[in-house]
Write an enzyme that holds these catalytic residues in place. Structure first.
Site, short mmCIF file in Angstrom:
data_model
loop_
_atom_site.label_atom_id
_atom_site.label_comp_id
_atom_site.label_asym_id
_atom_site.label_seq_id
_atom_site.Cartn_x
_atom_site.Cartn_y
_atom_site.Cartn_z
N HIS A 49 -3.40 -4.92 1.65
CA HIS A 49 -2.69 -5.16 2.91
C HIS A 49 -2.66 -6.66 3.21
O HIS A 49 -3.56 -7.16 3.88
CB HIS A 49 -3.43 -4.46 4.06
CG HIS A 49 -3.20 -2.99 4.13
ND1 HIS A 49 -2.29 -2.42 5.00
CD2 HIS A 49 -3.75 -1.97 3.45
CE1 HIS A 49 -2.30 -1.11 4.85
NE2 HIS A 49 -3.17 -0.81 3.91
N CYS A 96 0.83 -1.21 0.00
CA CYS A 96 0.00 0.00 0.00
C CYS A 96 0.87 1.26 0.00
O CYS A 96 1.50 1.57 -1.00
CB CYS A 96 -0.99 -0.05 1.16
SG CYS A 96 -2.42 0.97 0.86
N GLU A 133 -1.03 -8.24 5.28
CA GLU A 133 -0.80 -8.53 6.71
C GLU A 133 -2.09 -8.51 7.52
O GLU A 133 -2.12 -8.97 8.65
CB GLU A 133 0.22 -7.53 7.29
CG GLU A 133 -0.29 -6.11 7.57
CD GLU A 133 -0.49 -5.25 6.33
OE1 GLU A 133 -0.40 -5.75 5.20
OE2 GLU A 133 -0.77 -4.04 6.52
N1 GLN Z 1 -3.54 6.45 0.94
C1 GLN Z 1 -2.28 6.16 1.51
C2 GLN Z 1 -1.17 6.95 0.80
O1 GLN Z 1 -1.43 7.63 -0.11
C3 GLN Z 1 -1.99 4.68 1.46
C4 GLN Z 1 -2.99 3.95 2.29
C5 GLN Z 1 -2.48 2.72 2.98
O2 GLN Z 1 -1.29 2.46 3.06
N2 GLN Z 1 -3.39 1.97 3.53
O3 GLN Z 1 -0.05 6.87 1.20
#
Ligand code: GLN
Length: 194
Positions: free
Chosen positions: A169, A79, A171
């Site tokens: 994610h 992410c 995890e």
């Molecule tokens: N929206 C976040 C970003 O732009 C990422 C979101 C996340 O890691 N769950 O960094």
């Protein structure tokens, strides 16, 4: 196997749990000195890429981490971690480590649809749970990048040599497929170095 989990911000505890379940050792990386220990791999967790990027710069950790990745250390970015690794972020003015040939789109699912759960095939293997939280997706990949998963025709997991990224994610669900894949990457790397 010892894996350094970047622990400045975001969802790092859950990564440690997944690693421990698989018999690997997780250590938290909070400052530059933490990077000097012997590590077999790195995890860049989810969170907020802008905040993490800023902290990495302030703590002088950006360059040493980039150097480790450039010299072949296996890294898993999830992410926000994917955004840290992306060479190009379409809708952001700055990039961070920028070591992976992917173009990412940040907060790609809009405000309302920011978070969702789905199940999809990963790396030609089994169908796994995928939790997305204000996630990016990968708009396009460069040379040498293998797409490992897609949801609704959007790329959500990819690998380029020692770099593995997921927009979701891995995890947060009770499934260790992605972490096991990452540990296999590390074993491959160790064998190749010998
Ligand atoms: N929206 C976040 C970003 O732009 C990422 C979101 C996340 O890691 N769950 O960094």
């Amino acid at each position: 196997m010892t894996i350094g989990v970047l622990a400045l911000q975001g969802a790092f505890v859950e990564h440690e749990q997944r690693l421990t379940e698989l018999g690997a050792q997780a250590v938290q990386l909070r400052c530059k000195e933490d990077l000097q220990q012997a590590l077999d791999g790195l995890i860049l967790p989810g969170g907020e890429s802008t905040a993490m990027g800023k902290l990495l710069r302030e703590l002088d950790m950006l360059e040493p981490i980039r150097e480790k990745i450039r010299t072949g250390m296996p890294v898993l970015g999830t992410c926000a971690g994917l955004l840290l690794l992306a060479e190009t972020i379409e809708n952001d003015t700055r990039t961070h480590l920028a070591t992976m040939s992917i173009t990412a789109n940040r907060n790609a699912y809009g405000r309302q649809l920011g978070s969702f759960y789905t199940e999809q095939r990963f790396a030609d293997g089994k169908i796994i749970p995928m939790t997305f939280i204000r996630a990016p997706y990968i708009r396009s990949v460069g040379e040498g990048v293998t797409v490992l998963a897609a949801v609704d025709n959007r790329i959500v997991a990819a690998r380029q040599k020692n770099q593995l990224v997921t927009a979701f994610h891995p995890e947060l669900n009770d499934d260790s497929t992605v972490h096991a894949y990452f540990l296999d990457m590390i074993s491959e790397y160790k064998t190749a170095k010998r």
